[in-house]
Structure formats: structure tokens, C-alpha cells
Design a protein around this motif. Structure first.
Motif, PDB file in Angstrom:
ATOM      1  N   PHE A  47       0.835  -1.193   0.000  1.00  0.00           N
ATOM      2  CA  PHE A  47       0.000   0.000   0.000  1.00  0.00           C
ATOM      3  C   PHE A  47       0.873   1.248   0.000  1.00  0.00           C
ATOM      4  CE2 PHE A  47      -3.400   2.776   1.027  1.00  0.00           C
ATOM      5  CZ  PHE A  47      -2.924   3.658   1.984  1.00  0.00           C
ATOM      6  N   VAL A  48       0.431   2.269  -0.755  1.00  0.00           N
ATOM      7  CA  VAL A  48       1.136   3.547  -0.793  1.00  0.00           C
ATOM      8  C   VAL A  48       0.271   4.673  -0.230  1.00  0.00           C
ATOM      9  CG1 VAL A  48       2.198   5.290  -2.279  1.00  0.00           C
ATOM     10  CG2 VAL A  48       2.543   2.858  -2.769  1.00  0.00           C
ATOM     11  N   ALA A  49      -0.931   4.829  -0.802  1.00  0.00           N
ATOM     12  CA  ALA A  49      -1.794   5.939  -0.384  1.00  0.00           C
ATOM     13  C   ALA A  49      -3.222   5.634  -0.801  1.00  0.00           C
ATOM     14  CB  ALA A  49      -1.332   7.250  -1.007  1.00  0.00           C
ATOM     15  N   ALA A  50      -4.181   6.260  -0.102  1.00  0.00           N
ATOM     16  CA  ALA A  50      -5.589   6.087  -0.449  1.00  0.00           C
ATOM     17  C   ALA A  50      -6.345   7.374  -0.158  1.00  0.00           C
ATOM     18  CB  ALA A  50      -6.198   4.929   0.340  1.00  0.00           C
ATOM     19  N   ILE A  51      -7.494   7.500  -0.829  1.00  0.00           N
ATOM     20  CA  ILE A  51      -8.297   8.711  -0.699  1.00  0.00           C
ATOM     21  C   ILE A  51      -9.777   8.342  -0.718  1.00  0.00           C
ATOM     22  CG2 ILE A  51      -8.302   9.127  -3.213  1.00  0.00           C
ATOM     23  CD1 ILE A  51      -7.958  12.148  -2.534  1.00  0.00           C
ATOM     24  N   SER A  52     -10.563   9.046   0.063  1.00  0.00           N
ATOM     25  CA  SER A  52     -11.999   8.794   0.117  1.00  0.00           C
ATOM     26  C   SER A  52     -12.703   9.338  -1.119  1.00  0.00           C
ATOM     27  CB  SER A  52     -12.577   9.437   1.379  1.00  0.00           C
ATOM     28  OG  SER A  52     -12.411  10.860   1.315  1.00  0.00           O
ATOM     29  N   TRP A  53     -13.996   9.058  -1.226  1.00  0.00           N
ATOM     30  CA  TRP A  53     -14.745   9.435  -2.409  1.00  0.00           C
ATOM     31  C   TRP A  53     -14.715  10.934  -2.681  1.00  0.00           C
ATOM     32  CZ3 TRP A  53     -19.093  12.635  -2.552  1.00  0.00           C
ATOM     33  CH2 TRP A  53     -19.546  13.068  -1.303  1.00  0.00           C
ATOM     34  N   SER A  54     -14.717  11.725  -1.635  1.00  0.00           N
ATOM     35  CA  SER A  54     -14.767  13.179  -1.790  1.00  0.00           C
ATOM     36  C   SER A  54     -13.384  13.816  -1.831  1.00  0.00           C
ATOM     37  CB  SER A  54     -15.536  13.787  -0.625  1.00  0.00           C
ATOM     38  OG  SER A  54     -14.806  13.602   0.588  1.00  0.00           O
ATOM     39  N   GLY A  55     -12.387  13.044  -1.461  1.00  0.00           N
ATOM     40  CA  GLY A  55     -11.057  13.619  -1.335  1.00  0.00           C
ATOM     41  C   GLY A  55     -10.794  14.212   0.033  1.00  0.00           C
ATOM     42  N   GLY A  56     -11.765  14.146   0.901  1.00  0.00           N
ATOM     43  CA  GLY A  56     -11.626  14.765   2.204  1.00  0.00           C
ATOM     44  C   GLY A  56     -10.782  13.999   3.190  1.00  0.00           C
ATOM     45  N   SER A  57     -10.605  12.718   2.933  1.00  0.00           N
ATOM     46  CA  SER A  57      -9.779  11.891   3.822  1.00  0.00           C
ATOM     47  C   SER A  57      -8.711  11.174   3.013  1.00  0.00           C
ATOM     48  CB  SER A  57     -10.635  10.850   4.537  1.00  0.00           C
ATOM     49  OG  SER A  57     -11.562  11.473   5.396  1.00  0.00           O
ATOM     50  N   THR A  58      -7.505  11.163   3.552  1.00  0.00           N
ATOM     51  CA  THR A  58      -6.396  10.469   2.908  1.00  0.00           C
ATOM     52  C   THR A  58      -5.598   9.699   3.959  1.00  0.00           C
ATOM     53  OG1 THR A  58      -4.938  12.392   3.128  1.00  0.00           O
ATOM     54  CG2 THR A  58      -6.145  12.163   1.048  1.00  0.00           C
ATOM     55  N   VAL A  59      -4.889   8.689   3.486  1.00  0.00           N
ATOM     56  CA  VAL A  59      -4.004   7.930   4.361  1.00  0.00           C
ATOM     57  C   VAL A  59      -2.786   7.513   3.555  1.00  0.00           C
ATOM     58  CG1 VAL A  59      -5.153   5.726   3.901  1.00  0.00           C
ATOM     59  CG2 VAL A  59      -3.875   6.030   6.024  1.00  0.00           C
ATOM     60  N   TYR A  60      -1.626   7.455   4.223  1.00  0.00           N
ATOM     61  CA  TYR A  60      -0.370   7.164   3.537  1.00  0.00           C
ATOM     62  C   TYR A  60       0.421   6.102   4.277  1.00  0.00           C
ATOM     63  CZ  TYR A  60      -1.265  11.575   1.130  1.00  0.00           C
ATOM     64  OH  TYR A  60      -1.827  12.588   0.379  1.00  0.00           O
TER      65      TYR A  60
END
Length: 122
Positions: A47-60
Motif C-alpha cells: 500500500f502507498v496511499a488512499a483517498i476517500s470518495w470526496s477527497g476529504g480523507s487520505t491515508v499514507y
């Protein structure tokens, strides 16, 4: 069904930058959480990075935090990965993935692109 096509990979010197793009087909792009993963030779995909449907939440992943930024443009059905301060250990095939559901996640991805090669020279 979602089809994903990555672009933007290439060869860059250590310390340089690249921006990966992932274009998605379909009219329901905004209902998918999106992620980037990578696989180096002889290693498992990570895993590198992810983003929610709206772009409001991210994780790295810890290894890229502070250097990589994930973003999305739902009007263009596209997710991006801006990669700065690249290191030789970032060399890998980078994959875009889509996950049914709205919220950011490191797992549970349903659709995958074909990957794009990123090579960082020292």
C-alpha cells in the motif's frame, strides 16, 4: 465495473518528482474510494496511499508520508499521486485501484489498473 489506466511513470533522478495519473471509466467514479499501491522486483505489492470518495480523507504509508500526495478530480474521473523527493527505494511498478464504498481504506480493493513503472536512479 471500473476500468483504470495509469500514466506518468518514468525514469527520474533521486530527489526528483513525478506525478502519476489514473483515469477511470464509468459514471460512478465518485462512489469509489481510490488507492495507489506499488510492487518492487522480488517483493510483495504494498500500500502507498488512499483517498476517500470526496477527497476529504487520505491515508499514507509511513515510507511515503510527507513526500507523496494523493488527490482526485471527480469531474475528470481521475486520481493522482504527486511524488516528490523520490528515492531509489521508491522504484517499483505503481498500481491504481478502486474500492466500492466511500471511505478511505488500505485494503479491500476490487479493481486494478495495469501499472506504470517508476524508476529512481541514484
Amino acid at each position: 465495473q471500473v476500468q483504470l489506466v495509469e500514466s506518468g511513470g518514468g525514469l527520474v533522478q533521486a530527489g526528483g518528482s513525478l506525478r502519476l495519473s489514473c483515469a477511470a471509466s464509468g459514471r460512478t467514479f465518485s462512489s469509489y474510494a481510490m488507492g495507489w499501491f506499488r510492487q518492487a522486483p522480488g517483493r510483495e505489492r504494498e500500500f502507498v496511499a488512499a483517498i476517500s470518495w470526496s477527497g476529504g480523507s487520505t491515508v499514507y504509508a509511513d515510507s511515503v508520508k510527507g513526500r507523496f500526495t494523493i488527490s482526485r478530480d471527480n469531474a475528470k474521473n481521475t486520481v493522482y499521486l504527486q511524488m516528490n523527493s523520490l528515492k531509489p527505494e521508491d522504484t517499483a511498478v505503481y498500481y491504481c485501484a478502486a474500492r466500492q464504498g466511500l471511505w478511505v481504506s488500505k485494503t479491500g480493493y476490487d479493481y486494478w489498473g495495469q501499472g506504470t513503472q517508476v524508476t529512481v536512479s541514484s
